[in-house]
Design a protein around this motif. Structure first.
Motif, PDB file in Angstrom:
ATOM      1  N   SER A 114       0.855  -1.192   0.000  1.00  0.00           N
ATOM      2  CA  SER A 114       0.000   0.000   0.000  1.00  0.00           C
ATOM      3  C   SER A 114       0.883   1.231   0.000  1.00  0.00           C
ATOM      4  CB  SER A 114      -0.907   0.023   1.233  1.00  0.00           C
ATOM      5  OG  SER A 114      -1.606   1.247   1.321  1.00  0.00           O
ATOM      6  N   ASP A 115       0.389   2.318  -0.592  1.00  0.00           N
ATOM      7  CA  ASP A 115       1.106   3.580  -0.504  1.00  0.00           C
ATOM      8  C   ASP A 115       1.003   4.185   0.892  1.00  0.00           C
ATOM      9  OD1 ASP A 115      -1.567   3.791  -1.145  1.00  0.00           O
ATOM     10  OD2 ASP A 115      -1.294   5.174  -2.798  1.00  0.00           O
ATOM     11  N   ASN A 116       0.139   3.638   1.742  1.00  0.00           N
ATOM     12  CA  ASN A 116       0.130   4.047   3.154  1.00  0.00           C
ATOM     13  C   ASN A 116       1.404   3.623   3.877  1.00  0.00           C
ATOM     14  OD1 ASN A 116      -2.323   5.439   3.653  1.00  0.00           O
ATOM     15  ND2 ASN A 116      -3.451   3.519   3.496  1.00  0.00           N
ATOM     16  N   HIS A 125     -14.522   2.047  -1.087  1.00  0.00           N
ATOM     17  CA  HIS A 125     -13.912   1.888   0.230  1.00  0.00           C
ATOM     18  C   HIS A 125     -14.899   2.235   1.339  1.00  0.00           C
ATOM     19  CE1 HIS A 125     -10.786   2.401   3.388  1.00  0.00           C
ATOM     20  NE2 HIS A 125     -10.069   1.602   2.621  1.00  0.00           N
ATOM     21  N   LYS A 133      -1.326   9.189   1.751  1.00  0.00           N
ATOM     22  CA  LYS A 133      -0.734   8.246   0.793  1.00  0.00           C
ATOM     23  C   LYS A 133       0.296   8.931  -0.098  1.00  0.00           C
ATOM     24  CE  LYS A 133      -4.716   5.098   0.298  1.00  0.00           C
ATOM     25  NZ  LYS A 133      -5.492   5.582   1.465  1.00  0.00           N
ATOM     26  N   GLN A 175      -1.733   2.067  -8.934  1.00  0.00           N
ATOM     27  CA  GLN A 175      -2.122   0.743  -8.479  1.00  0.00           C
ATOM     28  C   GLN A 175      -2.123  -0.248  -9.641  1.00  0.00           C
ATOM     29  OE1 GLN A 175      -5.202   0.403  -5.237  1.00  0.00           O
ATOM     30  NE2 GLN A 175      -5.923   2.294  -6.179  1.00  0.00           N
ATOM     31  N   ARG A 209       0.051  -7.723  -1.968  1.00  0.00           N
ATOM     32  CA  ARG A 209      -1.112  -8.284  -1.287  1.00  0.00           C
ATOM     33  C   ARG A 209      -1.946  -9.176  -2.194  1.00  0.00           C
ATOM     34  NH1 ARG A 209      -4.632  -3.759   1.641  1.00  0.00           N
ATOM     35  NH2 ARG A 209      -5.832  -5.650   2.094  1.00  0.00           N
ATOM     36  N   TRP A 219      -5.523 -10.211  -3.142  1.00  0.00           N
ATOM     37  CA  TRP A 219      -6.572  -9.208  -3.111  1.00  0.00           C
ATOM     38  C   TRP A 219      -7.991  -9.751  -3.017  1.00  0.00           C
ATOM     39  CZ3 TRP A 219      -6.271  -4.584  -1.576  1.00  0.00           C
ATOM     40  CH2 TRP A 219      -7.307  -3.676  -1.806  1.00  0.00           C
ATOM     41  N   ARG A 226      -2.749  -7.212  -5.632  1.00  0.00           N
ATOM     42  CA  ARG A 226      -2.625  -5.764  -5.821  1.00  0.00           C
ATOM     43  C   ARG A 226      -1.211  -5.323  -5.459  1.00  0.00           C
ATOM     44  NH1 ARG A 226      -5.189  -0.803  -2.303  1.00  0.00           N
ATOM     45  NH2 ARG A 226      -3.543  -1.513  -0.902  1.00  0.00           N
ATOM     46  N   VAL A 277       0.960  -1.615  -5.159  1.00  0.00           N
ATOM     47  CA  VAL A 277       0.788  -0.164  -5.146  1.00  0.00           C
ATOM     48  C   VAL A 277       2.152   0.502  -5.006  1.00  0.00           C
ATOM     49  CG1 VAL A 277      -0.459   1.771  -4.131  1.00  0.00           C
ATOM     50  CG2 VAL A 277      -1.393  -0.542  -3.926  1.00  0.00           C
TER      51      VAL A 277
END
Length: 351
Positions: free
Chosen positions: A8-10, A87, A207, A291, A312, A314, A323, A325
């Motif tokens: 994730s970009d998080n 989401h 993000k 993504q 991940r 998905w 996925r 990212v």
């Protein structure tokens, strides 16, 4: 072996410019609860960027920003129409319904994570019944970029907003990756927000380089007055708000937000180009932002994971669906590590 985290970009850190802004905000003392100099300049800064009077309300998470923004346009007896993969519907623990006091989210299907205008009209025809025995369709929520990294064109956004407004609905945009979409389309912020009929924008920044700063942006003073009360009642009026506001200023300064998003998009295209060369990999959706969604055979997954490339799984219904990212923190070394990991697959493909 260096781990490359594409989960994730998080997972990316904080831009140095943002961290510097936090440190500068820490110099001395400041008035609390948003009455500091950094917070006082937010509306003007975003108004300049969006070419329209803008009112900014910060939140520490994207979930809080979406829930707060939707609550401003959806009554407790209302419904929010959204994509079935949105989401707000799948991964926010009922927060939008909670903040709105009991509203309902209604998900509808659409290819590549997008709602089609004809489908929206059909759903509104079915659900807008003049009876107090049913919930009232009150808002439409669009995700840009979508949950699959794809994009609504400006014309599509305008058509959806026009359809919603004609039936009395307000329009919210979940812009967790708003900036990635913006640079991919080469659009101006105004064109992808209020000019496209967006009433409430949840602008994601975490993000894309900040630490814990999201923003709910509205372009109407009446909505802004309502949101000021809702922000406090929801527990989102941070006492030391100068730290959050300083991040948002740094995010915009000198085009940092655009550079970060453009870089993340470029990294995704580079990784997607490598994956597309490998037998046993099929891209599930167009790679339009940062993504990648792909069906990846287990032997290719093993090559990547053995080389420290993490991503991940998905969709439990599709065991090979994954996925990946990319973020502003990824660089050419990340691309080279992916290329090296896939080298055996390239060799087999050319044998």
């Amino acid at each position: 072996m260096t781990e490359i985290l594409f989960g994730s970009d998080n997972q990316a850190g904080v831009s140095p410019q943002v961290m510097d802004a936090i440190r500068r905000a820490d110099d001395g003392i400041a008035v609390a609860y948003g009455d500091d100099i950094h917070s006082g300049r937010l509306n003007a800064a975003f108004s300049e960027v969006f070419e329209h009077e803008a009112f900014v309300f910060s939140a520490a998470t994207g979930t809080a920003a979406n829930a707060l923004g939707l609550a401003a346009i959806t009554p407790p007896y209302g419904e929010t129409i959204c994509h079935e993969a949105a989401h707000i519907l799948t991964t926010e623990g009922g927060a939008p319904e909670f903040y709105a006091g009991g509203s309902r989210l209604v998900g509808i299907p659409g290819g590549n994570g997008k709602i089609a205008a004809d489908d929206l009209r059909r759903v509104l025809d079915e659900r807008m019944r003049p009876s107090r025995h049913h919930l009232a369709c009150s808002s439409l929520s669009l995700t840009q970029a979508t949950e699959f990294g794809t994009l609504y064109t400006l014309a599509e956004l305008e058509a959806l907003s026009e359809t919603a407004h004609a039936r009395g609905l307000r329009v919210h945009m979940d812009g967790a990756r708003f900036t990635n979409a913006l640079v991919a389309l080469g659009a101006r912020p105004a064109a992808m927000s209020w000019r496209a009929g967006i009433d409430v924008l949840s602008l994601g920044t975490t993000k894309n380089g900040t630490m814990n700063a999201e923003a709910v942006i509205v372009f109407d003073q009446t909505l802004a007055r309502d949101l000021a009360y809702r922000q406090k009642r929801a527990g989102l009026l941070t006492s030391k708000m100068r730290y959050v506001s300083a991040q948002l200023h740094a995010f915009l300064a000198d085009g940092l937000w655009l550079r970060n998003a453009r870089h993340a998009n470029d990294m995704a295209r580079a990784v997607a180009a490598l994956l597309a060369r490998v037998p046993g990999v099929r891209l599930s959706h167009p790679v339009e932002t940062n993504q990648i969604f792909a069906d990846i055979d287990p032997h290719v997954t093993a090559l990547l994971e053995t080389s420290g490339v993490r991503f991940r799984a998905w969709d439990h219904r599709h065991p090979t669906r994954h996925r990946l990212v990319m973020s502003f923190r990824d660089d050419e070394r990340s691309i080279e590590q992916v290329r090296a990991a896939l080298a055996p697959a390239f060799a087999r493909a050319s044998a």
